[in-house]
Design a protein around this motif. Structure first.
Motif, short mmCIF file in Angstrom:
data_model
loop_
_atom_site.label_atom_id
_atom_site.label_comp_id
_atom_site.label_asym_id
_atom_site.label_seq_id
_atom_site.Cartn_x
_atom_site.Cartn_y
_atom_site.Cartn_z
N ILE A 10 0.89 -1.17 0.00
CA ILE A 10 0.00 0.00 0.00
C ILE A 10 0.93 1.22 0.00
O ILE A 10 1.57 1.53 1.00
CB ILE A 10 -0.91 0.00 1.25
N MET A 11 1.01 1.85 -1.16
CA MET A 11 2.01 2.91 -1.35
C MET A 11 1.44 4.25 -0.89
O MET A 11 1.05 5.08 -1.70
CB MET A 11 2.39 2.98 -2.83
N ASP A 12 1.41 4.46 0.40
CA ASP A 12 0.73 5.66 0.91
C ASP A 12 1.75 6.72 1.34
O ASP A 12 2.89 6.41 1.66
CB ASP A 12 -0.17 5.26 2.09
N GLY A 13 1.28 7.96 1.34
CA GLY A 13 2.11 9.06 1.84
C GLY A 13 2.69 9.96 0.76
O GLY A 13 3.52 10.82 1.05
N ASN A 14 2.24 9.79 -0.47
CA ASN A 14 2.79 10.59 -1.58
C ASN A 14 2.38 12.06 -1.50
O ASN A 14 3.20 12.96 -1.70
CB ASN A 14 2.31 10.03 -2.92
N GLY A 15 1.11 12.29 -1.21
CA GLY A 15 0.61 13.67 -1.12
C GLY A 15 1.29 14.42 0.01
O GLY A 15 1.74 15.56 -0.18
N ARG A 16 1.39 13.79 1.17
CA ARG A 16 2.02 14.44 2.32
C ARG A 16 3.49 14.73 2.04
O ARG A 16 4.02 15.77 2.43
CB ARG A 16 1.89 13.55 3.57
N GLU A 24 2.74 20.67 -4.97
CA GLU A 24 1.42 20.08 -5.22
C GLU A 24 1.45 18.59 -4.90
O GLU A 24 2.47 17.92 -5.12
CB GLU A 24 1.06 20.21 -6.71
N ARG A 25 0.31 18.04 -4.48
CA ARG A 25 0.24 16.60 -4.17
C ARG A 25 0.64 15.74 -5.38
O ARG A 25 1.27 14.70 -5.23
CB ARG A 25 -1.18 16.24 -3.75
N SER A 26 0.31 16.24 -6.57
CA SER A 26 0.61 15.45 -7.78
C SER A 26 2.11 15.25 -7.96
O SER A 26 2.55 14.24 -8.54
CB SER A 26 0.01 16.12 -9.02
N TYR A 54 -0.93 -1.19 -4.57
CA TYR A 54 -2.22 -0.46 -4.45
C TYR A 54 -1.98 0.94 -4.98
O TYR A 54 -1.29 1.75 -4.36
CB TYR A 54 -2.61 -0.42 -2.97
N ALA A 55 -2.53 1.22 -6.15
CA ALA A 55 -2.28 2.50 -6.80
C ALA A 55 -3.46 3.46 -6.65
O ALA A 55 -3.28 4.68 -6.60
CB ALA A 55 -1.97 2.28 -8.27
N PHE A 56 -4.68 2.91 -6.64
CA PHE A 56 -5.86 3.77 -6.60
C PHE A 56 -7.04 2.92 -6.13
O PHE A 56 -7.34 1.89 -6.71
CB PHE A 56 -6.13 4.32 -8.00
N SER A 57 -7.69 3.36 -5.06
CA SER A 57 -8.75 2.54 -4.50
C SER A 57 -10.13 2.96 -5.02
O SER A 57 -10.28 4.06 -5.57
CB SER A 57 -8.74 2.64 -2.96
N GLU A 59 -12.39 3.90 -3.27
CA GLU A 59 -12.78 5.05 -2.46
C GLU A 59 -12.03 6.33 -2.88
O GLU A 59 -12.42 7.44 -2.51
CB GLU A 59 -12.53 4.77 -0.97
N ASN A 60 -10.94 6.16 -3.64
CA ASN A 60 -10.18 7.34 -4.06
C ASN A 60 -10.92 8.20 -5.08
O ASN A 60 -10.47 9.30 -5.42
CB ASN A 60 -8.80 6.94 -4.61
N TRP A 61 -12.06 7.70 -5.59
CA TRP A 61 -12.85 8.55 -6.50
C TRP A 61 -13.41 9.75 -5.75
O TRP A 61 -13.89 10.69 -6.37
CB TRP A 61 -13.99 7.75 -7.15
N ASN A 62 -13.33 9.72 -4.41
CA ASN A 62 -13.77 10.89 -3.63
C ASN A 62 -12.76 12.04 -3.74
O ASN A 62 -12.91 13.05 -3.07
CB ASN A 62 -13.92 10.51 -2.15
N ARG A 63 -11.77 11.87 -4.56
CA ARG A 63 -10.75 12.91 -4.76
C ARG A 63 -10.95 13.57 -6.12
O ARG A 63 -11.68 13.04 -6.96
CB ARG A 63 -9.36 12.29 -4.72
N PRO A 64 -10.25 14.70 -6.37
CA PRO A 64 -10.36 15.30 -7.71
C PRO A 64 -9.92 14.31 -8.78
O PRO A 64 -9.09 13.43 -8.51
CB PRO A 64 -9.39 16.48 -7.65
N SER A 65 -10.43 14.45 -9.99
CA SER A 65 -10.23 13.43 -11.04
C SER A 65 -8.75 13.22 -11.34
O SER A 65 -7.93 14.11 -11.24
CB SER A 65 -10.96 13.82 -12.32
N LYS A 66 -8.41 12.02 -11.72
CA LYS A 66 -6.99 11.61 -11.85
C LYS A 66 -6.69 10.85 -13.12
O LYS A 66 -5.58 10.87 -13.60
CB LYS A 66 -6.62 10.73 -10.65
N PHE A 67 -7.65 10.08 -13.66
CA PHE A 67 -7.31 9.17 -14.75
C PHE A 67 -7.58 9.74 -16.13
O PHE A 67 -8.60 9.51 -16.74
CB PHE A 67 -8.03 7.83 -14.57
C1 IPE Z 1 -1.44 7.16 -1.93
O1 IPE Z 1 -0.92 8.43 -1.66
C2 IPE Z 1 -1.76 7.03 -3.40
C3 IPE Z 1 -3.18 7.26 -3.74
C4 IPE Z 1 -4.18 7.10 -2.91
C5 IPE Z 1 -3.47 7.64 -5.12
P1 IPE Z 1 -1.82 9.57 -1.09
O2 IPE Z 1 -2.26 10.45 -2.23
O3 IPE Z 1 -2.94 9.00 -0.28
O4 IPE Z 1 -0.86 10.40 -0.14
P2 IPE Z 1 -1.19 10.88 1.33
O5 IPE Z 1 -1.52 9.67 2.12
O6 IPE Z 1 -2.32 11.84 1.25
O7 IPE Z 1 0.10 11.52 1.77
#
Ligand code: IPE
Ligand code: IPE
Ligand code: MG
Length: 191
Positions: A10-16, A24-26, A54-57, A59-67
């Motif tokens: 689960i590759m988490d923490g990219n945005g932070r 920017e988070r991107s 795990y690249a995109f869940s 539930e991640n559709w609750n975020r601004p569009s990505k694909f």
């Molecule tokens: C995980 O990184 C990847 C995706 C969900 C696309 P995040 O975007 O959740 O990064 P954090 O957890 O907010 O830092």
């Protein structure tokens, strides 16, 4: 010693990671993608057979569009270019959620007459034919599964790292793997 056939991350923490640098988070997601390359190459070298990321869940559709369509094209192209490869199989979990997957599998299984067995259900999961997860790593500091591989990780060894995914390193992976190799896996039995 334990075999390590299937590694899931689960590759988490990219945005932070990006926000911490005032970006920017991107930007964090781009750096995260570079890290995917590095870790995938290393996992292949280690002889790991399946790497599920795990690249995109769902539930991640609750975020601004990505694909974007161009990204979708890139993914299709990468699939085509690597179709002949025989080493590590990299599995990208995109628009993936375990609840959605299990529900779809149950509904497909219902089309068979008689009782649904473990084998029938598993043959209808997205991971049909792929062995269960041996090691599941989550970066980013949170200790939860966020709807990832709930069925397949039933007996996985779980590792939670505080490292944000773009900072994750081969060295940290090596430390996790050596700890895993020494773990006593009992699968409910005794030794
Ligand atoms: C995980 O990184 C990847 C995706 C969900 C696309 P995040 O975007 O959740 O990064 P954090 O957890 O907010 O830092
Ligand atoms: C899990 O990360 C999903 C991916 C890494 C793709 P999230 O950032 O979506 O998880 P939560 O919302 O913190 O549980
Ligand atoms: Mg996150």
């Amino acid at each position: 010693m334990n075999d390590l056939v299937h590694l899931a991350i689960i590759m988490d923490g990219n945005g932070r990671w990006a926000k911490r640098q005032g970006k920017e988070r991107s930007f964090g997601h781009k750096e995260g993608a570079k890290k995917v390359r590095e870790i995938t190459k290393y996992a292949a070298k280690m002889g790991i057979k399946y790497l599920t990321l795990y690249a995109f869940s769902t539930e991640n559709w609750n975020r601004p569009s990505k694909f974007s369509p161009s990204l979708q094209k890139e993914i299709a192209y990468a699939k085509e270019m690597t179709a002949h490869c025989t080493g590590l199989r990299q599995i990208l979990a995109i628009n993936y959620g375990a609840h959605d997957e299990i529900l779809r599998a149950i509904n497909k299984s219902l089309q068979v007459n008689g009782e649904i067995t473990k084998e029938i259900l598993e043959s209808n999961l997205d991971t049909a034919g792929i062995p269960p997860v041996d090691v599941l790593i989550r970066t980013g500091g949170d200790c939860r599964l966020s709807n990832f591989l709930l069925w397949q990780a039933a007996y996985a060894e779980l590792f939670f790292s505080k490292t944000l995914w773009p900072d994750f390193s081969v060295g940290e992976l090596e430390t996790i793997v050596s700890e895993y190799l020494q773990t006593e896996r009992r699968f409910g039995g005794i030794v």
